[in-house]
Design a protein around this motif. Structure first.
Motif, PDB file in Angstrom:
ATOM      1  N   ARG A 231       0.832  -1.205   0.000  1.00  0.00           N
ATOM      2  CA  ARG A 231       0.000   0.000   0.000  1.00  0.00           C
ATOM      3  C   ARG A 231       0.870   1.260   0.000  1.00  0.00           C
ATOM      4  O   ARG A 231       0.539   2.265  -0.620  1.00  0.00           O
ATOM      5  CB  ARG A 231      -0.917  -0.010   1.224  1.00  0.00           C
ATOM      6  CG  ARG A 231      -2.085   0.962   1.145  1.00  0.00           C
ATOM      7  CD  ARG A 231      -2.933   0.889   2.396  1.00  0.00           C
ATOM      8  NE  ARG A 231      -3.312  -0.476   2.697  1.00  0.00           N
ATOM      9  CZ  ARG A 231      -3.303  -1.011   3.919  1.00  0.00           C
ATOM     10  NH1 ARG A 231      -2.923  -0.267   4.955  1.00  0.00           N
ATOM     11  NH2 ARG A 231      -3.655  -2.266   4.100  1.00  0.00           N
ATOM     12  N   ALA A 232       2.011   1.182   0.694  1.00  0.00           N
ATOM     13  CA  ALA A 232       2.907   2.336   0.728  1.00  0.00           C
ATOM     14  C   ALA A 232       3.531   2.604  -0.633  1.00  0.00           C
ATOM     15  O   ALA A 232       3.994   3.729  -0.905  1.00  0.00           O
ATOM     16  CB  ALA A 232       3.997   2.106   1.768  1.00  0.00           C
ATOM     17  N   GLN A 233       3.558   1.597  -1.533  1.00  0.00           N
ATOM     18  CA  GLN A 233       4.138   1.767  -2.863  1.00  0.00           C
ATOM     19  C   GLN A 233       3.151   2.369  -3.869  1.00  0.00           C
ATOM     20  O   GLN A 233       3.550   2.743  -4.977  1.00  0.00           O
ATOM     21  CB  GLN A 233       4.633   0.412  -3.388  1.00  0.00           C
ATOM     22  CG  GLN A 233       5.775  -0.184  -2.571  1.00  0.00           C
ATOM     23  CD  GLN A 233       6.129  -1.592  -3.004  1.00  0.00           C
ATOM     24  OE1 GLN A 233       5.500  -2.159  -3.910  1.00  0.00           O
ATOM     25  NE2 GLN A 233       7.136  -2.169  -2.368  1.00  0.00           N
ATOM     26  N   VAL A 234       1.872   2.462  -3.493  1.00  0.00           N
ATOM     27  CA  VAL A 234       0.861   2.992  -4.414  1.00  0.00           C
ATOM     28  C   VAL A 234       1.004   4.508  -4.480  1.00  0.00           C
ATOM     29  O   VAL A 234       0.844   5.213  -3.483  1.00  0.00           O
ATOM     30  CB  VAL A 234      -0.555   2.599  -3.956  1.00  0.00           C
ATOM     31  CG1 VAL A 234      -1.594   3.242  -4.878  1.00  0.00           C
ATOM     32  CG2 VAL A 234      -0.722   1.088  -3.946  1.00  0.00           C
ATOM     33  N   LEU A 249       1.551   1.121  -8.962  1.00  0.00           N
ATOM     34  CA  LEU A 249       2.316   0.464  -7.909  1.00  0.00           C
ATOM     35  C   LEU A 249       3.805   0.615  -8.211  1.00  0.00           C
ATOM     36  O   LEU A 249       4.414  -0.233  -8.872  1.00  0.00           O
ATOM     37  CB  LEU A 249       1.911  -1.005  -7.836  1.00  0.00           C
ATOM     38  CG  LEU A 249       2.367  -1.813  -6.613  1.00  0.00           C
ATOM     39  CD1 LEU A 249       1.779  -1.234  -5.331  1.00  0.00           C
ATOM     40  CD2 LEU A 249       1.942  -3.276  -6.755  1.00  0.00           C
ATOM     41  N   GLY A 250       4.376   1.713  -7.762  1.00  0.00           N
ATOM     42  CA  GLY A 250       5.760   2.005  -8.133  1.00  0.00           C
ATOM     43  C   GLY A 250       5.834   2.246  -9.628  1.00  0.00           C
ATOM     44  O   GLY A 250       5.063   3.033 -10.195  1.00  0.00           O
ATOM     45  N   PRO A 251       6.720   1.513 -10.345  1.00  0.00           N
ATOM     46  CA  PRO A 251       6.806   1.672 -11.796  1.00  0.00           C
ATOM     47  C   PRO A 251       5.798   0.831 -12.566  1.00  0.00           C
ATOM     48  O   PRO A 251       5.732   0.910 -13.800  1.00  0.00           O
ATOM     49  CB  PRO A 251       8.235   1.204 -12.099  1.00  0.00           C
ATOM     50  CG  PRO A 251       8.539   0.203 -11.039  1.00  0.00           C
ATOM     51  CD  PRO A 251       7.805   0.664  -9.813  1.00  0.00           C
ATOM     52  N   VAL A 252       5.006   0.029 -11.847  1.00  0.00           N
ATOM     53  CA  VAL A 252       4.100  -0.914 -12.491  1.00  0.00           C
ATOM     54  C   VAL A 252       2.673  -0.377 -12.456  1.00  0.00           C
ATOM     55  O   VAL A 252       2.183   0.038 -11.399  1.00  0.00           O
ATOM     56  CB  VAL A 252       4.160  -2.298 -11.812  1.00  0.00           C
ATOM     57  CG1 VAL A 252       3.237  -3.289 -12.520  1.00  0.00           C
ATOM     58  CG2 VAL A 252       5.588  -2.820 -11.755  1.00  0.00           C
TER      59      VAL A 252
END
Length: 291
Positions: A231-234, A249-252
């Motif tokens: 969740r922190a990467q969103v 989601l990060g680079p994705v």
């Protein structure tokens, strides 16, 4: 003529009364039963003993009777004393200034400005006896503050009212029609305008100026499925509709779809992220797509 008893002769010489003569030994006198004066003396002593016992019984009875007569008065005095004591306590707690409200404190909020807003909304009257403070009314007033999730009001004797407040936690941020950034709680309701995106909160990119409430709630449900680390990467959420939600989601870029099959989509996503894709589509988890 028979000889006079020795004790009678001695009594006559000393001038003492016959009744005070010593009691003869048993068997003295005719027939072995003692002389007539001795028998009379014994009867006198027994009568005196009976009278003394009767006097003691009468005294004890009179004392018990007096105690019974005093009992209602004693009980009345005790009841009157209790009533007076109760009245003093009621006055002291409910009407005097001894236990009046002198301060209001707020717990659960670190910002002094927010604390002042809560105190003002509670409107607890200073000087009111602490026992008579309307805690229910204070709760209702503070609960109307948009940023407050829950509140409780307690009395801290002798003179303090304590407001325990839990602030709402932002889950997403959205742009309102005026272009302002608003944070949204777990129920999907915007509750505060912020100048900058809070840490750990993703911003929603909506397909229209007015985000679909169902789409917002779907995005929140999806985020709650993720682990805290994921969740922190969103960094962003795009809501086209309640059935088409996309996460950055990060680079994705993750095309999630709707809220159905959430656990299966999550398991497929975790497996596909190990392949370092740029795009993962798990909207149909049985036939996922990666690019």
């Amino acid at each position: 003529m028979s000889e006079r008893p020795r004790w009678l002769t001695e009594a006559a010489r000393s001038g003492s009364a016959v009744d005070e003569a010593p009691e003869p030994r048993p068997g003295a006198g005719p027939g072995g039963h003692g002389s007539r004066p001795a028998r009379r003396l014994g009867r006198l002593r027994r009568g005196a003993a009976r009278r003394s016992g009767g006097d003691l019984s009468r005294v004890r009875f009179e004392r018990r009777a007096a105690s019974v007569r005093r009992r209602p008065k004693t009980l009345l005095a005790v009841v009157a004393g209790l009533v007076v004591l109760l009245g003093v306590l009621v006055w002291l707690v409910g009407f005097s200034s001894v236990l009046a409200t002198r301060s209001v404190t707020v717990t659960g909020l670190g910002d002094p400005g927010e604390q002042q807003v809560v105190v003002a909304a509670a409107a607890v009257p200073i000087g009111t006896p602490l026992a008579r403070v309307d805690t229910g009314g204070a709760v209702d007033r503070v609960a109307k503050i948009p940023t407050v999730a829950s509140v409780s009001v307690n009395r801290s004797w002798p003179s303090t009212v304590v407001l325990s407040v839990q602030r709402k936690v932002p889950v997403l941020a959205i742009k309102n029609p005026q272009g302002q950034l608003q944070v949204v709680d777990a129920s999907g309701v915007p509750f505060e305008v912020v100048s900058a995106l809070p840490a750990g909160v993703a911003q929603v990119n909506a397909a229209s100026d007015v985000p679909d409430p169902e789409g917002i709630r779907a995005a929140i449900s999806i985020l709650q499925l993720l682990s805290p680390e994921r969740r922190a990467q969103v960094s962003g959420v795009t809501v086209t509709s309640a059935d088409l939600v996309t996460l950055q989601l990060g680079p994705v870029s993750v095309v999630w779809g709707g809220i159905g099959d959430g656990p299966k989509k999550l398991a497929v996503l975790e497996a596909l992220l190990r392949t370092n894709p740029a795009v993962v589509d798990v909207s149909a988890p049985d036939t996922p797509i990666t690019r």
